[in-house]
Every structure is written in C-alpha cells, then in structure tokens.
Design a protein around this motif. Structure first.
Motif, short mmCIF file in Angstrom:
data_model
loop_
_atom_site.label_atom_id
_atom_site.label_comp_id
_atom_site.label_asym_id
_atom_site.label_seq_id
_atom_site.Cartn_x
_atom_site.Cartn_y
_atom_site.Cartn_z
N GLU A 21 1.03 -1.02 -0.04
CA GLU A 21 0.13 0.08 -0.18
C GLU A 21 0.78 1.41 -0.05
O GLU A 21 0.59 2.21 -0.62
CB GLU A 21 -0.81 0.07 1.39
CG GLU A 21 -1.82 1.06 1.38
CD GLU A 21 -2.81 1.02 2.37
OE1 GLU A 21 -3.52 2.10 2.66
OE2 GLU A 21 -2.86 0.00 3.22
N GLU A 22 2.07 1.15 0.69
CA GLU A 22 2.81 2.35 0.95
C GLU A 22 3.59 2.40 -0.47
O GLU A 22 3.80 3.67 -0.78
CB GLU A 22 3.64 2.34 1.95
CG GLU A 22 3.41 2.44 3.37
CD GLU A 22 2.71 3.51 3.91
OE1 GLU A 22 3.25 4.48 3.23
OE2 GLU A 22 1.78 3.73 4.56
N THR B 217 1.29 4.04 -2.99
CA THR B 217 0.98 5.62 -2.58
C THR B 217 2.31 6.24 -3.08
O THR B 217 1.95 7.36 -3.51
CB THR B 217 0.86 5.56 -1.19
OG1 THR B 217 -0.13 4.66 -0.51
CG2 THR B 217 0.75 6.86 -0.71
#
Length: 431
Positions: free
Chosen positions: A77-78, A81
């Motif tokens: 997820e990071e 992003t």
C-alpha cells in the motif's frame, strides 16, 4: 509308626518359607506394577504437554504469518502510494509530449529567423565563397560545394535544393532574393547573362547554372573519361599533376560517373614520367593497396628527395701543378689530363739537379697532382726539364674528364713510366 510320620517342625518351616516367598513375590510384583503405572502416567503427562506446546506453537505461527501478511499488505500500500505521488510529481514537472514538440519548433523557428537576419546582413558574399564561377572555368565542383556550405550555414538550402513550390510568405521571398544576390555575386557577368533571368527564383537560377556545366552529361563524361585515362605528367610537378587528376575525378563524379579511389591511384601511377618509374612500380605492388592521399604524399617525398639530390654540388676533378724550382711560383691549373713526366735519373741533366728533380717528382706524386712543369731534372731551367720529360714519356693527348652527371663520357689516359728511385738513391749526388 512313630518313625514313619514327618516331623511337624520341618513342614511348618517349609510352609512358612514358601509363604514368605509368595509374599515377597507379591510385593515385587506390586512394586513393578506401581513403577509401570508411574511411567505410564509420566508418559501421558509428557504427551499432553507436547500437544499443548504444539498447539501453542501453531497458534504463534499463525499469528506470525498474519503479522507478515499485514506487513506485506502495508508495504504494498505504501509503495502504491509512493508511485502515485511520483507519477503526480512527474506529471507536474514535465509538460506533455505535444508541449515539448511545440517548444522545440518554436526554438527552431527563432534560430532560423536569427540566421536569416544574419544572412540578410552579409555585405560581401565573396568573403564566404571566394571562387568566382566562369563559363570556361573548371571550378564548378568547388564553387558548388562552397555555395552549398554557405546556404546551409544560414538555413537557406531549401531555396536551391527543393523543387516544391515556395510558400507564399514575405520572409521566403526576402530570403530568396538574398540567395539570388549571392548567385549573382559569385558568377561572372557573362555567365549571369546566360543563365539568370528576370523574375526567376533562386532554384531556377541554380538549375540553369547546373545545366550550363552538367548538360549533355553522357558526351561530357565520355570525353572527360578519355582525357582522364590518357593524361600524363610531362613536366608538371607532383602537386599540379595530382591536383589535375583529382579535379577530373570530381568532375566525372558530378557527371554521374564516379571514379573509385583505386582507379584514381592506378591512373596517377600510369601517367608518371620516367623520373618516378621506380616508386611507381613500388606503389603499384604495395599491399594493402595505397590510397590517393598516401600515393600523393609518397610522390611528394620522392620529388623533394630528387630535387635535393640533383642540387648537390658535383665533385670537381682539378689538376694542380707544383711551382718552379728557382722561383717557387705556383703553376696554372688545368682541367685536361696531362702526361706524367719521366722520372729517369739521367733525363736531361745530371748531378744534384737530377736528384732534386726526382725528389720533387715523388712529392708531387704523393700529392696526387698533375702539372706540366713537374719532374724537372735541372734546378734552374724548368722549361727544358719539362720538354725532356715529355720526350721521355711522349706528348700528352688532350682529353675530356668524365662529368659527375654522365660518368660514361670522356676519356682517361695513362702513360707508363720508369720505376721511381728510393729516397736514399735520389738524395745521393751523382759521381
């Protein structure tokens, strides 16, 4: 009767012993049973603890796997992003491709306008194109190359190379006038009258000049090729000779008949005069085959070496005579061969004069000089002694010495003479 019955004490003792053994065996069996039961209980307790620990480990493993999955999910997820932010930053920093192309076109247009302004400000086109083209000159190739370089320098090559109709714009018409003025300034007046028309474009004038020099290509190429393959050096220097050959090769290329470097080299070697026969044979047999530049450099070196060799002063063969016995004045030099005088002890005089004359003859012989007055037999009269020497050896015959440039001409004459006296005999006075 009393003797046949067993004794009561022995039976009781045996029964007691047996009973004691039975009790001991029962106790031992009970002990063994208790020990087995204890071990079984311990084993079952250990198995229970193992199962408990295994269950705990499985639970811990499942919990760790869950934590790993959570960490991986968080990392993905990071990363997603971060990628989105990077793409957003890239889109914000760099303009679209269309914008970049438009910016480059604007920059190119600005550069072209600047170059056109500089071209319009050229006052003397001959500072850029020093060659003036004439109808009878053979410098069309060089003029064409220099003119194309000049128009390409100012981004004006489309005015002479493009066949498409020019765009109807004031800037194009102005720059076309500039190119036409350059054409007028680099050709002669007679050629301008023949090819330049009123109201024509720079492209039309360029094609007219090209037709003037490249028209009838087949016939021109035929005659130029024949001249190229029969051209010889003669009295030309190597620089002029190679320059003419290169000029003819360039003209043939302009006429659509290019000449390879090997063919050019072979024709250059073929047309050399007799002074370069040896180096021509060496160049023809070179491996790898030399280029035109290599051949020209080698021929220039040979020409310089030959000039230095021929300019060296030739060796002069001169005959110097000894002076008279009484006066000591030097005798005049003579380039013709002279007859060596006779060295006999009794030539025309006697006594100490003859000995002195013989000694002077030996010194003259060591010095390597020939003189008509050498070898006097008397110390006072040199002419008489010379005539006596000639009478003894014969009259000298005039001949020509071989020259430095031609050693096979002329003649060298030699005369036999008497055996020279040793120094002791020459110094001893005559009796």
């Amino acid at each position: 009767m009393a003797g046949t019955l067993p004794p009561t004490d022995d039976a009781e003792a045996a029964a007691a012993a047996a009973e004691q053994q039975c009790l001991a065996a029962a106790v031992e069996l009970q002990r063994l049973t208790d020990a087995r039961t204890t071990r079984q209980a311990k084993h079952e307790a250990a198995l229970a603890r193992a199962k408990t620990a295994e269950a705990a480990a499985a639970a811990e493993r499942d919990a760790a796997a869950a934590r790993v999955r959570e960490a991986l999910a968080l990392t993905a997820e990071e990363r997603a992003t971060a990628d989105q932010e990077r793409d957003a930053d890239a889109d914000a920093d760099y303009p679209p491709a269309d914008d970049v192309r438009a910016a480059m076109l604007l920059h190119e247009a600005a550069a072209v306008l600047n170059l056109h302004a500089q071209a319009a400000g050229v006052q003397n086109i001959r500072s850029l194109i020093p060659v003036v083209l004439d109808a009878s000159s053979g410098s069309y190739t060089r003029w064409r190359e220099q003119f194309l370089l000049a128009v390409g320098r100012f981004a004006l090559q489309d005015h002479v190379e493009e066949n498409a109709p020019p765009p109807s714009s004031p800037d194009w018409e102005r720059m076309d006038c500039v190119v036409r003025s350059w054409l007028h300034g680099t050709i002669s007046a007679e050629l301008a009258e023949a090819v330049m028309g009123r109201g024509g474009s720079a492209r039309a004038a360029w094609l007219a000049i090209e037709a003037q020099f490249l028209g009838n290509r087949k016939t021109r190429a035929l005659h130029l090729d024949a001249r190229f393959r029969h051209f010889c050096q003669g009295d030309l220097s190597i620089t002029d000779y190679c320059r003419k050959f290169k000029s003819m090769a360039d003209d043939l290329a302009d006429l659509g008949e290019p000449v390879t470097d090997r063919t050019l080299v072979l024709n250059v070697i073929r047309g050399l005069n007799e002074n370069f026969t040896d180096i021509g044979r060496h160049l023809r047999r070179g491996r790898p085959f030399p280029t035109f530049l290599d051949v020209r450099n080698d021929l220039l070196l040979e020409e310089i070496t030959a000039a230095q060799r021929h300019s060296a002063a030739p060796t002069a063969l001169l005959a110097a005579g000894a002076g008279g016995a009484s006066s000591g004045s030097p005798a005049p030099r003579s380039s013709a061969p002279q007859q060596p005088p006779s060295k006999a002890r009794g030539g025309s005089g006697s006594g100490s004069g003859g000995a002195t004359g013989g000694g002077r003859n030996r010194r003259s012989k060591r010095a390597g000089r020939s003189d008509s007055k050498r070898g006097t037999s008397g110390g006072g009269d040199s002419s008489a002694s010379s005539s006596a020497g000639q009478a003894a050896g014969g009259a000298p015959a005039a001949g020509q010495w071989p020259s430095f440039y031609n050693p096979w001409t002329g003649s060298i004459q030699m005369w036999p003479g008497p055996r020279p006296l040793p120094p002791q005999a020459a110094a001893r006075p005559a009796s």
